[in-house]
Write a protein that holds these residues in place. Sequence first.
Motif, short mmCIF file in Angstrom:
data_model
loop_
_atom_site.label_atom_id
_atom_site.label_comp_id
_atom_site.label_asym_id
_atom_site.label_seq_id
_atom_site.Cartn_x
_atom_site.Cartn_y
_atom_site.Cartn_z
N CYS A 184 34.47 80.91 46.65
CA CYS A 184 34.00 79.53 46.88
C CYS A 184 33.57 78.86 45.59
CB CYS A 184 32.85 79.52 47.88
SG CYS A 184 33.36 79.98 49.55
N PHE A 185 33.07 79.65 44.63
CA PHE A 185 32.69 79.06 43.35
C PHE A 185 33.90 78.39 42.69
CE2 PHE A 185 29.12 81.87 43.93
CZ PHE A 185 28.06 81.22 43.32
N GLY A 186 35.03 79.06 42.80
CA GLY A 186 36.24 78.54 42.19
C GLY A 186 36.65 77.19 42.76
N PRO A 202 16.96 73.41 41.58
CA PRO A 202 17.47 74.77 41.74
C PRO A 202 18.93 74.89 41.31
CG PRO A 202 17.61 73.60 43.81
CD PRO A 202 17.01 72.64 42.82
N ASP A 203 19.46 76.08 41.38
CA ASP A 203 20.88 76.31 41.09
C ASP A 203 21.70 75.78 42.27
OD1 ASP A 203 23.46 77.28 40.90
OD2 ASP A 203 22.84 79.20 40.06
N LYS A 204 22.19 74.56 42.10
CA LYS A 204 22.89 73.90 43.20
C LYS A 204 24.32 74.41 43.37
CE LYS A 204 22.11 69.91 41.30
NZ LYS A 204 21.34 70.40 40.13
N ILE A 205 24.85 75.01 42.33
CA ILE A 205 26.20 75.55 42.42
C ILE A 205 26.22 76.71 43.41
CG2 ILE A 205 27.99 76.77 41.11
CD1 ILE A 205 27.86 73.79 40.51
N ASN A 206 25.25 77.59 43.27
CA ASN A 206 25.16 78.71 44.21
C ASN A 206 24.89 78.20 45.63
OD1 ASN A 206 25.14 81.46 44.93
ND2 ASN A 206 22.91 81.55 44.80
N GLN A 207 24.07 77.18 45.74
CA GLN A 207 23.78 76.61 47.06
C GLN A 207 25.05 76.04 47.68
OE1 GLN A 207 20.58 73.78 46.87
NE2 GLN A 207 19.04 75.34 46.40
N TYR A 208 25.79 75.30 46.88
CA TYR A 208 26.99 74.67 47.44
C TYR A 208 28.04 75.72 47.80
CZ TYR A 208 30.65 71.30 48.31
OH TYR A 208 31.63 70.58 48.92
N ALA A 209 28.16 76.75 46.97
CA ALA A 209 29.09 77.84 47.29
C ALA A 209 28.69 78.47 48.64
CB ALA A 209 29.08 78.89 46.18
N HIS A 210 27.41 78.62 48.88
CA HIS A 210 26.96 79.14 50.16
C HIS A 210 27.36 78.21 51.31
CE1 HIS A 210 24.59 82.26 48.15
NE2 HIS A 210 24.31 82.76 49.33
N GLU A 249 36.06 70.22 44.56
CA GLU A 249 35.50 69.69 45.81
C GLU A 249 34.92 68.30 45.57
OE1 GLU A 249 34.78 70.79 49.11
OE2 GLU A 249 36.32 72.31 48.81
N LYS A 250 35.30 67.39 46.38
CA LYS A 250 34.81 66.01 46.25
C LYS A 250 33.28 65.97 46.31
CE LYS A 250 36.14 61.52 47.75
NZ LYS A 250 36.17 60.62 48.83
N GLY A 251 32.66 65.34 45.34
CA GLY A 251 31.20 65.17 45.40
C GLY A 251 30.43 66.33 44.82
N ALA A 252 31.03 67.51 44.82
CA ALA A 252 30.28 68.69 44.37
C ALA A 252 30.13 68.74 42.86
CB ALA A 252 30.96 69.96 44.87
N ALA A 253 30.99 67.99 42.16
CA ALA A 253 30.97 68.05 40.69
C ALA A 253 29.59 67.70 40.13
CB ALA A 253 32.02 67.10 40.12
#
Lengths: 423, 423
Positions: free
Chosen positions: B55-57, B288-296, B62-66
Motif C-alpha cells: 500500500c505504501f507503493g 503524526p506519520d500520515k504516510i503510515n496512517q494512509y497506508a493503513h 493516490e489522489k489527495g494522498a500526496a
Amino acid sequence: MNSDYTQLTSAKRQELLAQLRSELDAYRQKGLKLDMSRGKPSKEQLDLSDGLLACFGRIATEKGAADYRNYGILDGVTELKAIFCDMLKISPSELIVAGNASLNLMYDAFQRAMQFGLLGNPPWNEQGKIKWLCPVPGYDRHFAVSELFGAEMINIKMTPEGPDMDAVEELVKDPSVKGIWCVPKYSNPQGIVYLDAVVRRFAALKPAAPDFRIFWDNAYMVHSLTEEGDVLLDLFAEAKRLGNEDIVYQFGSTSKITYAGAGVGFIVASERNIAEIKSRMTIQTIGPDKINQYAHALFFGNAEGIYRHMDKHRALLKPKFDAVDRILTDRLAGAGIAAWTKPRGGYFISVDLLPGTAKRTVALCKEAGVVFTGAGATYPYKKDPADANIRIAPSLPPVEELVTATEIFCTAAKIAALEVLEG
Amino acid sequence: MNSDYTQLTSAKRQELLAQLRSELDAYRQKGLKLDMSRGKPSKEQLDLSDGLLACFGRIATEKGAADYRNYGILDGVTELKAIFCDMLKISPSELIVAGNASLNLMYDAFQRAMQFGLLGNPPWNEQGKIKWLCPVPGYDRHFAVSELFGAEMINIKMTPEGPDMDAVEELVKDPSVKGIWCVPKYSNPQGIVYLDAVVRRFAALKPAAPDFRIFWDNAYMVHSLTEEGDVLLDLFAEAKRLGNEDIVYQFGSTSKITYAGAGVGFIVASERNIAEIKSRMTIQTIGPDKINQYAHALFFGNAEGIYRHMDKHRALLKPKFDAVDRILTDRLAGAGIAAWTKPRGGYFISVDLLPGTAKRTVALCKEAGVVFTGAGATYPYKKDPADANIRIAPSLPPVEELVTATEIFCTAAKIAALEVLEG
C-alpha cells in the motif's frame, strides 16, 4: 537602485504612498491565495523521495528485516543507525533513532528534565522558576516548547557569527538558567552558520547549573544551497574532547530530506545521557516505527546517498532563494527600510524592516492574499521588541507564486515604512 | 485426571518430586531456548499484513494522498479516522490518530496531567502524592507508567466480571485518587470481558477528584478467539449519555492488527478533552506519520476490512490457546495447585498457582531454557502478594515449542508446589 525613503520629502512620500497603495490594490483584486508562512518542502521536493515508498514493498523479503515488524528495539534499527553514525561521526551508543519528528524528541527531552531531572539533579519542576536562553530571531516552535513548560525566556542577540557568546557566558552563571535553543547551521530564520570559535565556546561552557543542556537542533546539517556546502564544527566532538559532552543534546531528522510528515528523527548525546533517556523512554514506548526506519536505510543506502539526495533538493531550492533575493534587491535595496540575509543553506530568509513596520507589513500582505509567518513569531512570546523581523519561507510555492508574493511583500513593506516615516 | 497434590502423603510427594525433577532435568539437557514472556504476534501473524507494505507503493499516485507526505494534520488522516470512527461509533472530533504506540499516548496523557493539569484543575505535580487504581493482575507496562510518575498504586481485585467496583467506588471518594488502568475487553492477563453492569458503574462514576480519568485501554477490542466474539458495552457512549464523558480516555492501536512495531495508535475522548490534548500536542509535534496512517486506510479499506483481517489472526491464535489449555488440563487439572483462565480473546492466559510458588516456578522454567514473564510482573511494583500469578503468552512460539514450554511449565509448577507442601 531605489531612492532612500528616509531622505525623501514628505510630498514625495505621499506621492509614493498613493502609488504603492494602488499597486497593492491591484494585487488585492486578483484574489490571490498564497502561503509563505511555513518552511514546508514543495511537491517537487517530496517527489524526490517517492523511491522511499517502493522500499517499503521490499521489506517483507529483505533478510533480517522481517523482525522489524514486531515489537522491540528502543533506539532504532541497526542499518539506519549505521548510516547516521557515519554521517554524524558518532558511535551507536550515542544515538537514538526515533519517530517522525525531532520536535517531539526535543519536547520529550524538556519534559523529562522538568519531571524527573537530569543525571541525579532534582527535577526542573522542583527548582523554582527556570530560565532559558533564546537566540533571536529564532524558531517559533522552539520558543513554544519552553513557553509551555513555563521557562522564562531570555533573548540572546544573534550575530553573523552565531549567538552573542559574551551574553551566553554571563547568563549561565545563574543556576536557574537551564538551557539554550540553537539551530547552529543555516539557522532559522537567518541562515547563519555558527563560527568555529562560537562552537568552541559552547563546547567549553561551564554553566552554574549542573543540569544545563544545549539543545543543538542541527535541522539543516546537510541542507546547503551551495555545492561545496558549509562545515559546522562538531560541537559534540569538541565537548567530548573537553570532557564536557553531557552538556549537549543534538537533534536532527530527515523531515526535510525525505518526507516532512513521515521522516525519521534522532537524538545524539553522551552515553550517560543516552542511557538516562532510554531508561525513561522504555516506559513511554516499546519502540519506534522500525519499518519506516528500515525503508529509509534502504532508500539512502549509505551516508553518501543522503548527500547525493540533498543535491537534488538544492537544485530545486536554489532558484527559489535566488528569485526572492533578486526581487528584494530590485525593490528594496538602497531604500533604507530593509536588510535581509543571503543564506547559503536552510529554509529561510530573514528580513529586518524599519522598526515598527513588521506587523503592519504582514497585515497588508494578508489583505492582498499572501500569508507570511506572523510578525513577532521569530521571538519568544511572539514579541519582537523592534517589530522589525519577518521570516520568508521560499520553499513551498512555485517560483511564479513566489515572485508575486515577494513583490507584494516589498510593496507592503514600503507602504508600512512610509506610513511610519510620515508619522 | 491428576491426583490432588494437597491430599498426598509425604512419601508419595517425595516420590513424585524425584520423578518430576528428573523429568525437568531431561528437558534441561535438551538446551532449549524458548521465550513465552511477551505478547508478541508470531511471524505468521505479521505476514498477514504484508499487503500493507504494498500500500505504501500506491501512495504517490493516490489522489489527495500526496499532501500527506508534507507537514501538518495533528489528529490524523481523514481516511483512517473515518474507518476508526465507524468501528468505534464516534465522530472525528472525538478522535486523535497518532504514532505507532498507544502506550506512548497513555504515557503522554499521564505526563500532561502531571505537568499541566486537566480542564482547568491544577497539575497533578502540584497536588501532593497522587494515587492510582490498578486492577490486578494487570499489564506491567501500565503499572510502570504510573510508578515512573510517582503515583501510589492501589491494587483492585479483578473478578470474573471486571474490577471490584465496590472497591473502586469507595476509593474514588479520596480526591488524591486520580485514575485507573483498565483493559476492559479480554483483559491482560486474564482475558476477562467487563460485564455491562461494570461498564455502567464506570460510566456513572463520580470521583471526588474533578480531574479523575479512566484510562480505558481497549487494546483487544477486535481480538476475539471465537467467531461470534464478545460485545463490550461502550463506556464512552454510556458516559456521554450521563453527561460524564470527560472521565474517559480510551486508547487503542493496530499493533496487534497489523504490525506490532509499526501500527497506528489512537485516543478517543470528549471534544473538550480532545481540544485540550490537541492544544498541548501541537507544541509537541507538527503531526503524526500520515504516510503510515494512509497506508493503513488503504490496507483496511473500511471497518469491515479490519474484522475480516482479525478472522485470519484468530485462525492462527486459536490453536495455540487450545494447545496450552489442553496441556494445562492434562497435567494440572485436579491437582489442586493451579487455576487458569480460558479467554475468549486477547493475548494471554493467566495462571494462579499455589501461593508462594510462582517465582520458584518461573525460576525452574528458566533453568530448563524457557523464559516466562517474571512472576509478580502482573502486579504494581512487581509485587504479587500471594506470589501466585503467572502470565502465559501463547502467540509468538510455533505450536510445537509452545507445547514443550507448557509441559515444562507444568512440571515446574508441580515441583514448586510439592516443595511448598512438603514445607
